[in-house]
Scaffold this active site. Structure first.
Site, PDB file in Angstrom:
ATOM      1  N   ASN A 181       0.823  -1.212   0.000  1.00 25.64           N
ATOM      2  CA  ASN A 181       0.000   0.000   0.000  1.00 25.64           C
ATOM      3  C   ASN A 181       0.854   1.257   0.000  1.00 25.64           C
ATOM      4  O   ASN A 181       0.393   2.341   0.373  1.00 25.64           O
ATOM      5  CB  ASN A 181      -0.914   0.026   1.231  1.00 25.64           C
ATOM      6  CG  ASN A 181      -1.982  -1.046   1.175  1.00 25.64           C
ATOM      7  OD1 ASN A 181      -2.823  -1.060   0.298  1.00 25.64           O
ATOM      8  ND2 ASN A 181      -1.933  -1.965   2.127  1.00 25.64           N
ATOM      9  N   HIS A 202      -2.744  -6.544  -3.024  1.00 28.11           N
ATOM     10  CA  HIS A 202      -2.645  -5.343  -3.857  1.00 28.11           C
ATOM     11  C   HIS A 202      -1.357  -5.319  -4.683  1.00 28.11           C
ATOM     12  O   HIS A 202      -0.978  -4.269  -5.208  1.00 28.11           O
ATOM     13  CB  HIS A 202      -2.703  -4.081  -2.984  1.00 28.11           C
ATOM     14  CG  HIS A 202      -4.042  -3.852  -2.355  1.00 28.11           C
ATOM     15  ND1 HIS A 202      -4.207  -3.099  -1.205  1.00 28.11           N
ATOM     16  CD2 HIS A 202      -5.289  -4.282  -2.699  1.00 28.11           C
ATOM     17  CE1 HIS A 202      -5.486  -3.073  -0.876  1.00 28.11           C
ATOM     18  NE2 HIS A 202      -6.158  -3.789  -1.766  1.00 28.11           N
TER      19      HIS A 202
END
Length: 255
Positions: A40, A68
């Site tokens: 992130n 992610h």
């Protein structure tokens, strides 16, 4: 030896916090190796060439990720050229990048494995079966696993599954540091979640008012990073590099 593992770094605020405190923390705890979860680290989540290189320049030896990993399209080229940037090893065959990195310390080697859980996350290879295959090809006793998973039950199970076979199982993804650090079986350091490095007065790094609105009205919202003051979450694992046994795990929080 001492390995510093830093929980999910969130956006600009998380990277700024690292720039302010990482050098002093490494000196205070006499750190030999630094691993950072950077999935992130880019503004708006994901990892970009800029955010990755900033983490490396700040002192990361390895950068791990999670669900992610491929959020940003520009990250794909990184996984092809940067050995120290890991994506979960149990992504399906054919996905670019790799999930294991071996750090050569001269007198010893240290392996970092990136794995992702399957409960409430993307459908990937079974991490329990997959880690067995990985361990067959790792020829150092010093093995650290970033287990990026949602369910605490899956993380705890992985800790016990790898007890005595790896140096540490360190949970990431849920961004809230847990108070269950321990040495399993007198060998394997464990914590369910290392926490995050980013805005403390937030919901997992996101502006709290936006998340509250989402829960109140169940209407679409656009998440944005909180601009509140950041804090730093990590653990320090001390280990015997000859045996691979962890001797201590210490939670670290800095504001």
């Amino acid at each position: 030896m001492n390995l510093l593992f830093i929980g999910d770094v969130v956006g600009n605020g998380g990277r700024d916090m690292l720039s302010k405190c990482l050098y002093d923390i490494k000196r205070e705890y006499k750190i030999d190796i630094t691993v950072i979860n950077g999935e992130n680290s880019a503004q708006g989540n994901g990892v970009t060439p800029q955010s990755y290189r900033e983490l490396i320049n700040l002192g990361a030896d390895v950068v791990t990720t999670g669900n992610h990993a491929f959020r940003r399209q520009e990250a794909e080229e990184l996984y092809e050229i940067e050995d120290r940037l890991l994506r979960p090893a149990n992504y399906p065959e054919g996905v670019i990048g790799k999930g294991v990195y071996i750090i050569d310390m001269g007198a010893c080697q240290v392996a970092v494995i990136n794995l992702m859980g399957t409960l409430y996350l993307d459908s990937v290879e079974n991490p329990f079966n997959y880690v067995d295959k990985l361990l067959e090809d790792i020829h150092t006793p010093n093995i650290f696993v970033d287990f990026h998973a949602e369910a605490t039950s899956e993380k705890k199970a992985m800790g016990y599954y790898l007890e005595g076979r790896v140096t540490a199982v360190l949970g990431t993804h849920t961004h809230v540091q847990t108070a269950d650090e321990s040495i399993l079986g007198g060998h394997t350091a464990y914590i369910t979640d290392v926490g995050m490095t980013g805005a403390e007065r937030s919901v997992l790094g996101v502006d709290k008012d936006i998340v509250i609105k989402k829960f109140l009205y169940h209407t679409p919202v656009k998440f944005s990073e909180s601009e509140e003051a950041p804090f730093f979450n990590a653990v320090v694992v001390s280990f015997n590099e000859q045996s691979g046994k962890a001797t201590n795990i210490t939670r670290v929080i800095k504001r």
